[in-house]
Design a protein around this motif. Structure first.
Motif, mmCIF file in Angstrom:
data_model
loop_
_atom_site.group_PDB
_atom_site.id
_atom_site.type_symbol
_atom_site.label_atom_id
_atom_site.label_comp_id
_atom_site.label_asym_id
_atom_site.label_seq_id
_atom_site.Cartn_x
_atom_site.Cartn_y
_atom_site.Cartn_z
ATOM 1 N N GLY A 27 -9.521 18.463 7.963
ATOM 2 C CA GLY A 27 -9.499 17.196 6.937
ATOM 3 C C GLY A 27 -8.185 16.977 6.163
ATOM 4 O O GLY A 27 -7.931 16.107 5.697
ATOM 5 N N TRP A 28 -7.246 18.004 6.160
ATOM 6 C CA TRP A 28 -5.994 18.055 5.513
ATOM 7 C C TRP A 28 -4.762 17.446 6.368
ATOM 8 O O TRP A 28 -3.813 17.372 6.158
ATOM 9 C CB TRP A 28 -5.565 19.266 4.809
ATOM 10 N N CYS A 29 -5.293 17.052 7.709
ATOM 11 C CA CYS A 29 -4.169 16.623 8.638
ATOM 12 C C CYS A 29 -4.715 14.954 8.858
ATOM 13 O O CYS A 29 -5.613 14.634 8.654
ATOM 14 C CB CYS A 29 -4.371 17.195 9.906
ATOM 15 N N ALA A 30 -3.512 14.371 8.799
ATOM 16 C CA ALA A 30 -3.684 12.906 9.220
ATOM 17 C C ALA A 30 -2.645 12.481 10.401
ATOM 18 O O ALA A 30 -1.474 12.802 10.551
ATOM 19 C CB ALA A 30 -3.382 11.973 8.163
ATOM 20 N N GLU A 31 -3.169 11.525 11.584
ATOM 21 C CA GLU A 31 -2.623 10.995 12.400
ATOM 22 C C GLU A 31 -1.925 9.775 11.938
ATOM 23 O O GLU A 31 -2.566 8.947 11.323
ATOM 24 C CB GLU A 31 -3.270 10.840 13.657
ATOM 25 N N MET A 32 -0.466 9.539 12.495
ATOM 26 C CA MET A 32 0.114 8.306 11.934
ATOM 27 C C MET A 32 0.257 7.254 12.831
ATOM 28 O O MET A 32 0.459 7.657 14.117
ATOM 29 C CB MET A 32 1.619 8.822 11.394
ATOM 30 N N VAL A 42 -3.528 14.980 1.612
ATOM 31 C CA VAL A 42 -3.284 15.165 2.904
ATOM 32 C C VAL A 42 -1.906 16.081 2.825
ATOM 33 O O VAL A 42 -0.859 15.859 2.177
ATOM 34 C CB VAL A 42 -3.123 13.899 3.865
ATOM 35 N N LEU A 43 -1.781 17.085 4.014
ATOM 36 C CA LEU A 43 -0.933 17.999 3.762
ATOM 37 C C LEU A 43 -0.142 18.005 5.232
ATOM 38 O O LEU A 43 1.108 18.050 4.934
ATOM 39 C CB LEU A 43 -1.206 19.536 3.854
ATOM 40 N N GLU A 96 1.568 21.603 -0.294
ATOM 41 C CA GLU A 96 1.585 22.945 -0.352
ATOM 42 C C GLU A 96 0.228 23.371 0.151
ATOM 43 O O GLU A 96 -0.852 22.923 -0.158
ATOM 44 C CB GLU A 96 1.736 23.383 -1.919
ATOM 45 N N HIS A 97 0.102 24.384 1.201
ATOM 46 C CA HIS A 97 -0.945 24.938 1.740
ATOM 47 C C HIS A 97 -1.358 25.924 0.726
ATOM 48 O O HIS A 97 -0.667 26.967 0.745
ATOM 49 C CB HIS A 97 -0.670 25.370 3.127
ATOM 50 N N GLN A 151 -7.973 25.395 -1.272
ATOM 51 C CA GLN A 151 -7.205 23.922 -1.332
ATOM 52 C C GLN A 151 -8.161 22.822 -1.820
ATOM 53 O O GLN A 151 -9.268 22.671 -1.466
ATOM 54 C CB GLN A 151 -6.946 23.741 0.248
ATOM 55 N N PRO A 152 -7.750 21.942 -2.756
ATOM 56 C CA PRO A 152 -8.458 20.836 -3.202
ATOM 57 C C PRO A 152 -8.948 19.991 -2.135
ATOM 58 O O PRO A 152 -8.067 19.804 -1.137
ATOM 59 C CB PRO A 152 -7.440 20.153 -4.247
#
Length: 195
Positions: free
Chosen positions: A77-82, A112-113, A170-171, A175-176
């Motif tokens: 969930g903290w990753c996003a594809e561009m 997003v991290l 920041e990881h 994690q919020p």
């Protein structure tokens, strides 16, 4: 040039931009240009959680970019594809860079991290595909982290695909949660992305 949130009423223009890449390039592995209705549905679905933005100059949309789920499993969930597409005759106008800087900023505000880009690459540059997208991402600090060989077949040719990534947060051990874009959209001043 200004950056603003895309609307479903922009779908016809965005399809026109995208159709060039579908029909004349291997930048996307999609074979058939989606209908305006299908494209409007894609915008609507992405905007349930992620930003979908356009660059506009004097009323003309020059390009669009959006974030989307890297993978549906919760832990990602903290990753996003561009994703980004600029009107083919306006490449080099600065719209792509402005869209990417704005999109990265919006995703960072959501929490997003990791930013991930899935990029088609040629075995050898040809009339359908160059290494321009890889170079664009390198310019913005993305690093190549993996390659799938001859996984995309288009125009009777086989193309590779690479993943590139960039860390923007920041990881932490606790994690919020990532906030969906609609929850923070009204708090964002889009004027800061206008030049």
């Amino acid at each position: 040039m200004q950056i603003r949130v895309a609307g479903e009423n922009d779908a016809a223009v965005l399809v026109e931009i995208y159709s060039y890449y579908v029909e004349k390039t291997a930048v996307t592995f999609e074979y058939k240009t989606p209908s305006v209705e299908e494209f409007a549905g894609r915008i609507r679905d992405i905007q349930k959680k992620y930003p979908y933005i356009v660059a506009e100059e004097n009323g003309e949309i020059l390009g669009y970019a959006y974030g989307s789920a890297f993978h549906p499993r919760t832990a990602y969930g903290w990753c996003a594809e561009m994703s980004i597409y600029v009107k083919h005759d306006r490449r080099g106008s600065g719209a792509g860079g402005r869209l990417y800087r704005a999109l990265e900023s919006l995703l960072a505000e959501m929490g997003v991290l990791n930013l991930n880009a899935c990029i088609a690459v040629p075995q050898k540059e040809d009339e359908y595909l160059t290494n321009a997208s890889v170079d664009f991402h390198k310019h913005f600090g993305y690093k190549r982290v993996g390659m799938f060989h001859r996984c995309g077949y288009k125009f009777n040719r086989w193309y590779h695909m690479v993943w590139m990534e960039k860390m923007i947060g920041e990881h932490k051990s606790v994690q919020p949660e990532v906030k969906p874009f609609p929850e923070i959209q009204d708090k964002i001043c889009f004027d800061r992305f206008s030049w």
